[in-house]
Design an enzyme around this catalytic site. Structure first.
Site, PDB file in Angstrom:
ATOM      1  N   HIS A  43       0.818  -1.224   0.000  1.00  0.00           N
ATOM      2  CA  HIS A  43       0.000   0.000   0.000  1.00  0.00           C
ATOM      3  C   HIS A  43       0.846   1.265   0.000  1.00  0.00           C
ATOM      4  O   HIS A  43       0.349   2.345  -0.299  1.00  0.00           O
ATOM      5  CB  HIS A  43      -0.927   0.004   1.225  1.00  0.00           C
ATOM      6  CG  HIS A  43      -2.007  -1.028   1.117  1.00  0.00           C
ATOM      7  ND1 HIS A  43      -3.303  -0.718   0.784  1.00  0.00           N
ATOM      8  CD2 HIS A  43      -1.993  -2.374   1.263  1.00  0.00           C
ATOM      9  CE1 HIS A  43      -4.025  -1.817   0.742  1.00  0.00           C
ATOM     10  NE2 HIS A  43      -3.248  -2.841   1.036  1.00  0.00           N
ATOM     11  N   ASP A  82       3.568   9.374  -0.753  1.00  0.00           N
ATOM     12  CA  ASP A  82       2.391   8.589  -0.346  1.00  0.00           C
ATOM     13  C   ASP A  82       2.155   7.498  -1.371  1.00  0.00           C
ATOM     14  O   ASP A  82       2.284   7.743  -2.576  1.00  0.00           O
ATOM     15  CB  ASP A  82       1.148   9.507  -0.299  1.00  0.00           C
ATOM     16  CG  ASP A  82       0.209   9.154   0.853  1.00  0.00           C
ATOM     17  OD1 ASP A  82       0.203   7.982   1.272  1.00  0.00           O
ATOM     18  OD2 ASP A  82      -0.510  10.061   1.321  1.00  0.00           O
TER      19      ASP A  82
HETATM   20  P1  ADQ Z   1      -2.980   5.795   4.927  1.00  0.00           P
HETATM   21  O1  ADQ Z   1      -1.577   6.259   5.120  1.00  0.00           O
HETATM   22  O2  ADQ Z   1      -3.754   5.547   6.140  1.00  0.00           O
HETATM   23  O3  ADQ Z   1      -3.050   4.499   4.002  1.00  0.00           O
HETATM   24  P2  ADQ Z   1      -4.879   7.357   3.144  1.00  0.00           P
HETATM   25  O4  ADQ Z   1      -4.899   6.632   1.857  1.00  0.00           O
HETATM   26  O5  ADQ Z   1      -4.846   8.829   2.946  1.00  0.00           O
HETATM   27  O6  ADQ Z   1      -3.639   6.999   4.030  1.00  0.00           O
HETATM   28  O7  ADQ Z   1      -6.162   7.086   4.067  1.00  0.00           O
HETATM   29  C1  ADQ Z   1      -6.743   5.864   4.241  1.00  0.00           C
HETATM   30  C2  ADQ Z   1      -8.166   6.026   4.799  1.00  0.00           C
HETATM   31  O8  ADQ Z   1      -8.168   6.558   6.122  1.00  0.00           O
HETATM   32  C3  ADQ Z   1      -9.059   6.952   3.944  1.00  0.00           C
HETATM   33  O9  ADQ Z   1     -10.259   6.261   3.666  1.00  0.00           O
HETATM   34  C4  ADQ Z   1      -9.321   8.171   4.817  1.00  0.00           C
HETATM   35  O10 ADQ Z   1     -10.633   8.721   4.685  1.00  0.00           O
HETATM   36  C5  ADQ Z   1      -9.115   7.643   6.220  1.00  0.00           C
HETATM   37  N1  ADQ Z   1      -8.532   8.735   7.017  1.00  0.00           N
HETATM   38  C6  ADQ Z   1      -7.443   9.461   6.729  1.00  0.00           C
HETATM   39  N2  ADQ Z   1      -7.259  10.430   7.659  1.00  0.00           N
HETATM   40  C7  ADQ Z   1      -8.260  10.308   8.534  1.00  0.00           C
HETATM   41  C8  ADQ Z   1      -8.638  11.022   9.713  1.00  0.00           C
HETATM   42  N3  ADQ Z   1      -7.961  12.093  10.107  1.00  0.00           N
HETATM   43  N4  ADQ Z   1      -9.736  10.583  10.389  1.00  0.00           N
HETATM   44  C9  ADQ Z   1     -10.438   9.514   9.962  1.00  0.00           C
HETATM   45  N5  ADQ Z   1     -10.145   8.814   8.841  1.00  0.00           N
HETATM   46  C10 ADQ Z   1      -9.078   9.204   8.139  1.00  0.00           C
HETATM   47  C11 ADQ Z   1      -2.116   3.632   3.309  1.00  0.00           C
HETATM   48  C12 ADQ Z   1      -1.115   4.330   2.388  1.00  0.00           C
HETATM   49  C13 ADQ Z   1      -1.845   5.198   1.372  1.00  0.00           C
HETATM   50  C14 ADQ Z   1      -2.848   4.334   0.596  1.00  0.00           C
HETATM   51  C15 ADQ Z   1      -3.736   3.542   1.539  1.00  0.00           C
HETATM   52  C16 ADQ Z   1      -4.610   2.542   0.794  1.00  0.00           C
HETATM   53  O11 ADQ Z   1      -0.199   5.125   3.147  1.00  0.00           O
HETATM   54  O12 ADQ Z   1      -0.930   5.804   0.478  1.00  0.00           O
HETATM   55  O13 ADQ Z   1      -3.672   5.183  -0.190  1.00  0.00           O
HETATM   56  O14 ADQ Z   1      -2.951   2.800   2.462  1.00  0.00           O
HETATM   57  O15 ADQ Z   1      -3.851   1.729  -0.052  1.00  0.00           O
END
Ligand code: ADQ
Length: 458
Positions: free
Chosen positions: A155, A363
């Protein structure tokens, strides 16, 4: 059709009708519901003793959970996963704290995950492991005689060869990754970085179809960009119109434009640079003073890892400084909320914002960028300002205002463009991005991964 066995570091058992937050959980649950199967991983609990696997059956899905021992939680999870692999893969080697003890713990826990998984397996199960916590799982399963198809999806970014080789155990770890049958990445940049590591680290050339052999084992690597459930996201945002939280937020803005950032509090998300770029906006384009508000939601994560203390402190200082410098008695330029919200409220906040500011320094994908687009009102959509270093930029660059997060003046300029953009251009850009999101949604992501895993090698 074979049964699917999903393995991820953390698993989320749904409670009641509530969908667990996060793209991975949504994608995994949908795939498991379709094929039936097992979701296996860490329960989130730390136990003093080696406990049995906990099993919960719901519909056609079995949730199988194991606890971690305290020393494994420290050395595997906080240690090798979050203080070595996470910074390495996000191009932040200065936060990397390698020790042989933690590398041993990483392999010990991957061996434990494999050992406790074996009794749950049937011969034709498809096994799909997720993320950097489980790079070594295939190796341990193979040692235990498992011959099932093994797939792995990363991811987060895969680092360039020059960085990967700074990991003292890079060769062994890479060999372990190559024991999967199929390895999936978010973007072509990650795939090419992986090929280079295989080429220069293991001396193996990759074929034109992405297939190669390490020893006698044929494997394949490919790009599978993760998407979102567009319809569910759009409808959550639409429903939020009735929520009192959203009404309170909009009322409090007093017709000022809203710029929003939603992230986990993590140094990879570029939050400090984002705050400073917003400060540059207020300096360089004074007409925005008093006329916009920047809302950043960033709940704490990984509190046990030292590097996260520093970023927390820096952000509090920066928010205080910017508010101190520009605020008036009836306007504060930054609202920094250090806590989480449920998904419905978050989607409502995204819909209410005229600008979605997504500026990670690195990211894998960044699902918030995609969610922001899906949450917009088609008749009056907001503008996505997106970092060229987020995986999502590979798909959304034609519709978003693209910025380099290291160029603060450039991000400020991007914000200015977004805040001034006329309606017809906003609609045009939004439609381009929606087309991409619909074409490559979460369903097509999982179907293409699972189908490729089933068919390879034929
Ligand atoms: P994350 O680093 O967690 O994921 P991201 O893809 O931005 O980053 O978010 C994942 C989920 O968490 C989203 O559905 C988002 O809505 C939710 N989220 C983010 N911030 C939040 C907050 N403050 N409160 C509540 N919910 C929140 C990892 C990788 C990413 C990749 C994902 C999926 O780092 O690059 O996109 O996995 O593969």
């Amino acid at each position: 059709m074979s049964r699917l066995v999903v393995v991820s570091n953390r698993i989320a058992v749904p409670t009641g009708r509530q969908t667990p937050p996060g793209g991975l959980a949504v994608a995994v649950l949908a795939a498991l519901k379709e094929y039936g199967g097992i979701w296996y991983g860490w329960s989130g609990e730390v136990s003093q003793l080696d406990t049995d696997t906990k099993i919960v059956n719901k519909g056609n899905i079995t949730y199988a959970m194991v606890d971690l021992l305290p020393e494994d939680h420290d050395d595997y999870y906080n240690g090798f996963c979050n203080s070595v692999l996470w910074p390495l893969c996000h191009y932040r080697p200065q936060f990397m704290e390698f020790s042989r003890k933690e590398w041993e713990a990483y392999n010990r826990v991957n061996e434990m995950f494999a050992r406790k998984l074996v009794p749950l397996l049937q011969p034709d199960d498809l096994i799909w492991a997720h993320d950097y916590h489980l790079f070594s799982l295939a190796h341990h399963l193979r040692l235990m005689g498992v011959t099932n198809r093994l797939g792995f999806f990363l991811h987060i970014p895969f680092p360039a060869w020059g960085l990967w080789r700074s990991l003292p155990c890079y060769e062994e770890l890479l060999t372990f990754v190559c024991e999967y049958d199929l390895v999936g990445f978010q973007t072509n940049d990650d795939l090419i970085a992986f090929y280079n590591c295989v080429k220069y680290g293991l001396g193996v050339d990759v074929g034109n179809d992405g297939a190669f052999k390490v020893g006698k084992h044929p494997m394949r690597a490919q790009v599978f960009p993760i998407g979102i459930d567009v319809q569910a996201t759009t409808s959550a945002a639409r429903k939020s119109r009735r929520s009192s939280t959203r009404k309170r937020l909009i009322g409090s803005l007093r017709r000022r434009k809203l710029i929003v950032g939603i992230d986990r509090l993590d140094y990879s998300k570029g939050l400090l640079s984002r705050f400073l770029a917003y400060e540059r906006l207020l300096e360089l384009y004074p007409h925005h003073r008093r006329n916009c508000v920047f809302l950043q939601v960033a709940p704490e994560s990984r509190k046990d890892v030292e590097a996260y203390d520093e970023i927390r402190r820096e952000l509090e200082e920066a928010a205080g400084h910017i508010n101190g410098r520009f605020a008036d008695f009836d306007w504060a330029p930054i609202r920094y909320l250090n806590r989480g919200f449920n998904r419905g409220i978050l989607m409502g906040i995204l819909r209410a914002a005229q600008v979605g500011l997504v500026t990670p320094l690195r990211d894998g994908m960044n699902l918030v960028a995609k969610e922001y687009v899906a949450c917009q009102d088609p008749r009056n959509p907001g503008v996505l300002v997106l970092s060229s270093l987020a995986g999502a930029s590979r798909e959304l660059s034609d519709g978003a205002v693209m910025v380099n997060p290291f160029d603060l003046d450039g991000v400020a300029e991007g914000l200015e463009v977004a805040l001034q953009m006329p309606l017809d251009e906003r609609i045009h850009r939004w439609r381009i991005m929606m087309k991409v999101l619909r074409h490559n949604d979460i369903r097509s992501w999982r179907i293409s991964f699972v189908t490729t895993l089933q068919q390879w090698p034929t």
